[in-house]
Design an enzyme around this catalytic site. Structure first.
Site, mmCIF file in Angstrom:
data_model
loop_
_atom_site.group_PDB
_atom_site.id
_atom_site.type_symbol
_atom_site.label_atom_id
_atom_site.label_comp_id
_atom_site.label_asym_id
_atom_site.label_seq_id
_atom_site.Cartn_x
_atom_site.Cartn_y
_atom_site.Cartn_z
ATOM 1 N N TYR A 203 13.754 -36.650 -39.166
ATOM 2 C CA TYR A 203 14.602 -35.803 -38.324
ATOM 3 C C TYR A 203 15.436 -36.707 -37.420
ATOM 4 C CZ TYR A 203 11.444 -32.017 -39.736
ATOM 5 O OH TYR A 203 10.709 -31.113 -40.447
ATOM 6 N N PHE B 109 8.374 -34.026 -42.605
ATOM 7 C CA PHE B 109 8.308 -32.606 -42.236
ATOM 8 C C PHE B 109 7.666 -32.361 -40.873
ATOM 9 C CE2 PHE B 109 8.444 -32.365 -46.946
ATOM 10 C CZ PHE B 109 9.609 -31.624 -47.083
ATOM 11 N N HIS C 110 12.406 -26.889 -52.991
ATOM 12 C CA HIS C 110 12.236 -27.437 -51.635
ATOM 13 C C HIS C 110 11.998 -26.301 -50.641
ATOM 14 C CE1 HIS C 110 13.308 -29.571 -47.906
ATOM 15 N NE2 HIS C 110 13.019 -30.672 -48.572
ATOM 16 N N ASP D 146 14.355 -38.137 -45.343
ATOM 17 C CA ASP D 146 14.480 -39.069 -44.227
ATOM 18 C C ASP D 146 14.075 -38.370 -42.939
ATOM 19 O OD1 ASP D 146 16.715 -37.461 -43.935
ATOM 20 O OD2 ASP D 146 18.120 -39.093 -43.584
#
Length: 266
Positions: A113, A124, A233, A111
């Site tokens: 920031y 990202f 990740h 989701d």
């Protein structure tokens, strides 16, 4: 693109492509063709939202589904109640910068920031001038180690998106200071449909699935038609457990080149 003027809901509007089934009003609202009638999607009221025509056409069935009406109600109320991110005009940035037929690579995030000035509708990615978040720092490190490239001085990935990298968050909006606050409201179903469309209608795409969440979301991907690259990740909590050294950037470009597709200038 041809633009036609219509008067709907007592306001002027632009058609977003001849077959899109979606148009923007002069106030920035989105209207959607549902069951043969134009209806206003309230999520976009006073939020200056738009979605690129090739995506609007292919996602018509999602806009027409009952869950999407419930989602629009939720998001509209959230944005009216207090700060949410990204800004309305950037909710569909991933789609607007990367039309359906130009997608080469898909990177799946979770989701947006949730702090002021960060989110720009691309997973990202943060706006230029904003401090580069830790996960993106690790992405840059792996890219630099893999390709021998200099690490960028900013955190905006718009140049990736404009080359065909769909930077797709599973959830497209979030309440300020509250990570995951817009999850399980319908966005995940919507982005599942995005992935399913790409999987079925395109060939030789590269899906970068970083972490268990992205990998679960990518289970639908046909490995005979596409390349799925899996690793840990890039979060500081997991980057040293398999993200660093995954060579996804070079492996991606090698695959694209092998199928006659121009590589990404990471």
């Amino acid at each position: 693109m041809r633009y036609l003027f219509y008067r709907m809901f007592f306001c002027r509007a632009f058609i977003l492509g001849k077959e899109a089934g979606v148009f923007l009003t002069s106030a920035g609202d989105m209207c959607i063709l549902r069951r043969g009638r134009w209806r206003k999607s309230r999520i976009f009221a006073h939020m200056n939202v738009k979605i690129e025509p090739s995506w609007a056409q292919r996602l018509q069935g999602e806009f027409d589904a009952p869950y999407f009406s419930q989602l629009t109600d939720f998001v509209r109320k959230e944005y009216a109640a207090g700060p949410c991110y990204p800004p309305g005009r950037e909710i569909f940035n991933a789609f607007n910068l990367c039309p359906f037929d130009r997608v080469k690579v898909v990177i799946i995030g979770q989701d947006p920031y949730h702090e002021p000035g960060q989110a720009e509708g691309l997973c990202f990615s943060v706006k230029e001038g904003v401090a580069v978040p830790p996960s993106l720092q690790n992405i840059y490190k792996e890219m630099s180690d893999d390709l021998g490239r200099e690490v960028p001085r900013h955190g905006s990935l718009r140049h990736w998106a404009e080359q065909g990298v769909l930077l797709l968050n599973a959830t497209l909006t979030v309440r300020a200071h509250a990570a995951g606050s817009h999850q399980r409201q319908g966005w995940e179903r919507f982005t599942d449909a995005v992935i399913a469309r790409l999987n079925a209608e395109r060939e030789h795409l590269v899906f970068m699935l970083w972490g268990s969440y992205a990998q679960q979301k990518g289970q639908v991907i046909d490995r005979q038609r596409h390349l799925a690259l899996l690793s840990a990740h890039p979060s500081p909590l997991s980057a040293y457990r398999g993200f660093f050294g995954n060579h996804h950037f070079s492996r991606c470009n090698d695959y694209l080149i092998s199928h006659g597709i121009s590589p990404i200038n990471w």
